[in-house]
Design an enzyme around this catalytic site. Structure first.
Site, PDB file in Angstrom:
ATOM      1  N   ARG A  24       0.840  -1.201   0.000  1.00 56.43           N
ATOM      2  CA  ARG A  24       0.000   0.000   0.000  1.00 56.43           C
ATOM      3  C   ARG A  24       0.869   1.243   0.000  1.00 56.43           C
ATOM      4  O   ARG A  24       1.746   1.394   0.844  1.00 56.43           O
ATOM      5  CB  ARG A  24      -0.934   0.019   1.219  1.00 56.43           C
ATOM      6  CG  ARG A  24      -1.988  -1.059   1.176  1.00 56.43           C
ATOM      7  CD  ARG A  24      -2.934  -0.950   2.356  1.00 56.43           C
ATOM      8  NE  ARG A  24      -3.869  -2.065   2.374  1.00 56.43           N
ATOM      9  CZ  ARG A  24      -4.734  -2.294   3.356  1.00 56.43           C
ATOM     10  NH1 ARG A  24      -4.775  -1.490   4.395  1.00 56.43           N
ATOM     11  NH2 ARG A  24      -5.540  -3.333   3.299  1.00 56.43           N
ATOM     12  N   SER A 114      -8.220  -1.360   1.057  1.00 59.83           N
ATOM     13  CA  SER A 114      -9.220  -1.641   2.086  1.00 59.83           C
ATOM     14  C   SER A 114      -9.979  -0.393   2.531  1.00 59.83           C
ATOM     15  O   SER A 114     -10.692   0.219   1.753  1.00 59.83           O
ATOM     16  CB  SER A 114      -8.547  -2.331   3.272  1.00 59.83           C
ATOM     17  OG  SER A 114      -9.504  -2.764   4.209  1.00 59.83           O
ATOM     18  N   ARG A 284     -14.932  -5.409   6.005  1.00 61.65           N
ATOM     19  CA  ARG A 284     -15.212  -4.948   7.371  1.00 61.65           C
ATOM     20  C   ARG A 284     -16.683  -4.573   7.506  1.00 61.65           C
ATOM     21  O   ARG A 284     -17.376  -4.362   6.525  1.00 61.65           O
ATOM     22  CB  ARG A 284     -14.330  -3.749   7.727  1.00 61.65           C
ATOM     23  CG  ARG A 284     -12.847  -4.057   7.651  1.00 61.65           C
ATOM     24  CD  ARG A 284     -12.001  -2.892   8.106  1.00 61.65           C
ATOM     25  NE  ARG A 284     -10.583  -3.207   7.963  1.00 61.65           N
ATOM     26  CZ  ARG A 284      -9.616  -2.714   8.733  1.00 61.65           C
ATOM     27  NH1 ARG A 284      -9.920  -1.879   9.704  1.00 61.65           N
ATOM     28  NH2 ARG A 284      -8.354  -3.057   8.537  1.00 61.65           N
ATOM     29  N   THR A 348      -2.736 -10.255  14.542  1.00 57.95           N
ATOM     30  CA  THR A 348      -3.580  -9.540  13.598  1.00 57.95           C
ATOM     31  C   THR A 348      -3.187  -9.932  12.166  1.00 57.95           C
ATOM     32  O   THR A 348      -2.016  -9.960  11.823  1.00 57.95           O
ATOM     33  CB  THR A 348      -3.430  -8.027  13.799  1.00 57.95           C
ATOM     34  OG1 THR A 348      -3.896  -7.690  15.105  1.00 57.95           O
ATOM     35  CG2 THR A 348      -4.232  -7.254  12.766  1.00 57.95           C
ATOM     36  N   GLU A 367     -11.691  -9.968  14.201  1.00 57.52           N
ATOM     37  CA  GLU A 367     -10.687  -9.001  14.630  1.00 57.52           C
ATOM     38  C   GLU A 367     -11.410  -7.756  15.126  1.00 57.52           C
ATOM     39  O   GLU A 367     -12.458  -7.386  14.587  1.00 57.52           O
ATOM     40  CB  GLU A 367      -9.765  -8.618  13.471  1.00 57.52           C
ATOM     41  CG  GLU A 367      -8.922  -9.756  12.939  1.00 57.52           C
ATOM     42  CD  GLU A 367      -8.056  -9.350  11.762  1.00 57.52           C
ATOM     43  OE1 GLU A 367      -7.025  -9.999  11.568  1.00 57.52           O
ATOM     44  OE2 GLU A 367      -8.429  -8.388  11.050  1.00 57.52           O
ATOM     45  N   SER A 369     -10.768  -4.869  14.615  1.00 58.62           N
ATOM     46  CA  SER A 369     -10.755  -3.807  13.614  1.00 58.62           C
ATOM     47  C   SER A 369     -11.914  -3.973  12.628  1.00 58.62           C
ATOM     48  O   SER A 369     -11.756  -3.793  11.432  1.00 58.62           O
ATOM     49  CB  SER A 369      -9.415  -3.803  12.863  1.00 58.62           C
ATOM     50  OG  SER A 369      -9.146  -5.072  12.313  1.00 58.62           O
ATOM     51  N   LYS A 380     -12.090 -11.952   5.887  1.00 62.73           N
ATOM     52  CA  LYS A 380     -13.202 -11.418   6.664  1.00 62.73           C
ATOM     53  C   LYS A 380     -14.255 -10.907   5.695  1.00 62.73           C
ATOM     54  O   LYS A 380     -13.961 -10.633   4.549  1.00 62.73           O
ATOM     55  CB  LYS A 380     -12.735 -10.330   7.624  1.00 62.73           C
ATOM     56  CG  LYS A 380     -11.818  -9.260   7.061  1.00 62.73           C
ATOM     57  CD  LYS A 380     -11.339  -8.355   8.182  1.00 62.73           C
ATOM     58  CE  LYS A 380     -10.331  -7.328   7.685  1.00 62.73           C
ATOM     59  NZ  LYS A 380      -8.954  -7.821   7.748  1.00 62.73           N
TER      60      LYS A 380
END
Length: 568
Positions: A24, A114, A284, A348, A367, A369, A380
């Protein structure tokens, strides 16, 4: 027909080391001549590209379509046999994981950063997933990194660009290219997992139970429309910000109370019973109803508690095991103990869950987060978590004909059964790396010398006293492949069972992000009043002591965190 393979001379760029979520950087970094090409060639040099089938997609952020065409040029020149690409270069991360698994692809390249902002001056990312649909393990990402340090050329085939807006079968050079509907396979997957007839019946008979999903202009908008509107029959008004945009509408596509304020404001203003949001690439989630925020730690624990009402787990012979990332509160541990299930604490990074899933020892995990998921894929899954909650609510109300059970009631029932882990996370984003490293060094010195062991610290505002009972740097030995992951976070334990975790995060594109996680457990015997306390109030004293002990403000040069994840 032969196609000319061109060899383009290049030289290495520093810092092309992929983290747990890929490489990233700012868009402008990827736009440098040869930069993106180097990294993509390094991926192909690190896998068996010849004759392979790969899935390509991403969150639709700025610079994605151009990068897909670059992958076509380099992939074809490296002998890739088939590329399965999401229409308009879009595939949510969960959907891509499903496609890799469903069509038995050799892996996939995901163009995503993300939950990070998008646009010409914001972030871009390239991530490689392996054949199980999950993020590449360190053995692969380290190999990619080593290739980036020695690369001297990359190969391309120049052919006519593929129109990514048309579903169908095409060719690029000698490579077969299949452009697929980005949503269809994922909807089929979720309809096989959850009790859609039960959810639909509940929503039909309880029109006062209003729903609002906020896509934050990320990738999940079309998925939410297909499931909530087309499959479950809800009105168009149940979704907002569901058109994916290259810059996410100028917002920060991170589903938390700070950045998903468009959802929070609408839920509070219109008394919405069930609100939800997802992030830029769809892995998420946030669950939020009128006056009721579900922490990610509580969310995964409640899903685990209610798992038997979800058809998928019945069909799989029940839940095999539970897991959480180390910073996540221990609420799910309590569920595992009560149900007699294995429970794992991992670093993580979703790849650690994948090993356990592939070994048949893990079904549900999360998680803190805002990542929640199960072994239906190896990432996820934000939409999965949202529909899991709707399935649970529908099932709970099936057995409660006289009282409507919503988010608040489910939370209270859970606390009365298991107790409550008061939990909050403080994010300090894009702080100076020097200060962040100095903070870690300070904590490490205290750990190694035991200088803080058995010291007692007073919270001035609450008069609470906290005695440090231990400090350690979390280390994980994978029970499946026996790999060891060190330096995963500094943990400070207190005599009353509370704990504070400090971690440097690797998900940003520049500077450093420091996260502080604070947890305090209160048993069910404390009673409804204590269990219902405001999280900020319940954690105030512990947070003060954590900041004092760590000297965080002095090291980072900041007074307040960028984001606070806390109940309301």
């Amino acid at each position: 027909m032969g196609f000319e393979i061109k060899e383009i001379v290049t030289k290495p760029f520093e810092g092309q080391k992929p983290g747990t979520s890929g490489l990233r950087k700012r868009v402008k970094v990827f736009q440098q001549e040869h930069y993106t090409e180097n990294f993509i060639q390094a991926i192909f040099d690190s896998i068996e590209a010849e004759g392979s089938t790969l899935v390509i997609g991403g969150d639709g952020r700025f610079f994605s379509p151009e990068t897909v065409q670059t992958i076509l040029k380099i992939g074809s020149a490296n002998g890739v046999e088939k590329l399965i690409i999401g229409k308009d270069s879009i595939l949510s991360t969960p959907a891509a994981s499903n496609i890799i698994r469903k069509y038995k692809a050799d892996g996939g390249i995901l163009l995503t950063a993300s939950h990070n902002p998008g646009g010409p001056s914001a972030d871009f990312g390239i991530k490689y997933n392996v054949s199980n649909g999950g993020p590449a393990p360190e053995s692969v990402t380290n190999k990619i990194y080593e290739k980036t340090k020695t690369i001297m050329s990359y190969k391309i085939i120049d052919d006519k660009p593929v129109d990514l807006s048309n579903v169908g079968e095409f060719t690029y050079g000698p490579t077969e290219v299949i452009i697929i509907d980005s949503v269809a396979d994922y909807v089929v997957l979720l309809e096989s997992i959850f009790d859609f007839p039960l959810i639909k019946s509940f929503l039909l008979h309880n029109p006062s139970f209003t729903i609002l999903f906020d896509g934050l202009h990320g990738v999940t908008g079309p998925y939410a429309h297909a499931i909530l509107v087309s499959s479950l029959g809800l009105p168009e008004s149940c979704i907002q910000n569901c058109v994916p945009l290259p810059d996410f509408g100028g917002g920060h596509p991170d589903p938390n109370l700070t950045y998903a304020h468009s959802l929070v404001d609408a839920v509070e203003e219109h008394n919405i019973a069930f609100g939800a949001a997802s992030d830029g690439d769809g892995d998420r989630n946030m669950i939020y109803g009128k006056g009721a925020f579900v922490t990610p730690s509580d969310s995964v624990a409640i899903i685990a508690h209610w798992a038997d009402v979800i058809p998928y787990f019945k069909n799989e012979g029940g839940v095999k095991g539970l897991a959480r990332s180390m910073p996540t509160s221990k609420a799910i541990d309590l569920v595992a103990k009560k149900k007699g299930l294995e429970c794992f604490e991992v670093p993580t990074g979703w790849k650690f869950f994948g090993n356990l899933m592939d070994a048949g020892r893990l079904s549900i995990c999360g998680e803190e987060s805002f990542g929640t998921g199960s072994d239906h894929i190896r990432e996820k899954d934000g939409i999965w978590a949202v529909i899991a909650w709707l399935n649970i609510i529908a099932a709970a109300n099936k057995d409660s004909p006289n009282q409507l059970i919503g988010i608040t009631e489910l939370l209270q029932q859970f606390y009365e059964t298991y107790g409550r882990s008061f939990f909050s996370r403080y994010d300090y984003e894009e702080v100076p790396s020097e200060g962040a490293n100095a903070l870690v060094a300070h904590l490490e010195e205290a750990r190694s010398t035991n200088s803080l062991l058995n010291t007692t610290h007073l919270s001035v505002s609450t008069s609470d006293k906290f005695t440090i009972s231990g400090m350690y740097n979390f280390e994980y030995k994978d029970p499946i492949d026996h790999s060891v992951s060190k330096n995963q976070g500094q943990v400070v334990s207190f005599a009353d069972g509370s704990r504070v975790v400090f971690r440097l995060s690797g998900t940003g594109s520049q500077g450093a992000t420091v996260r502080m996680y604070v947890e305090r457990y209160v048993g069910p015997e404390a009673g409804k009043k204590e269990l219902s306390r405001d999280t900020a109030e319940g954690l105030q004293g512990l947070i003060e002591v954590a900041l004092e002990v760590s000297k965080l403000k002095a090291f980072l040069g900041v007074e307040k965190p960028t984001v606070i994840t806390v109940s309301v």
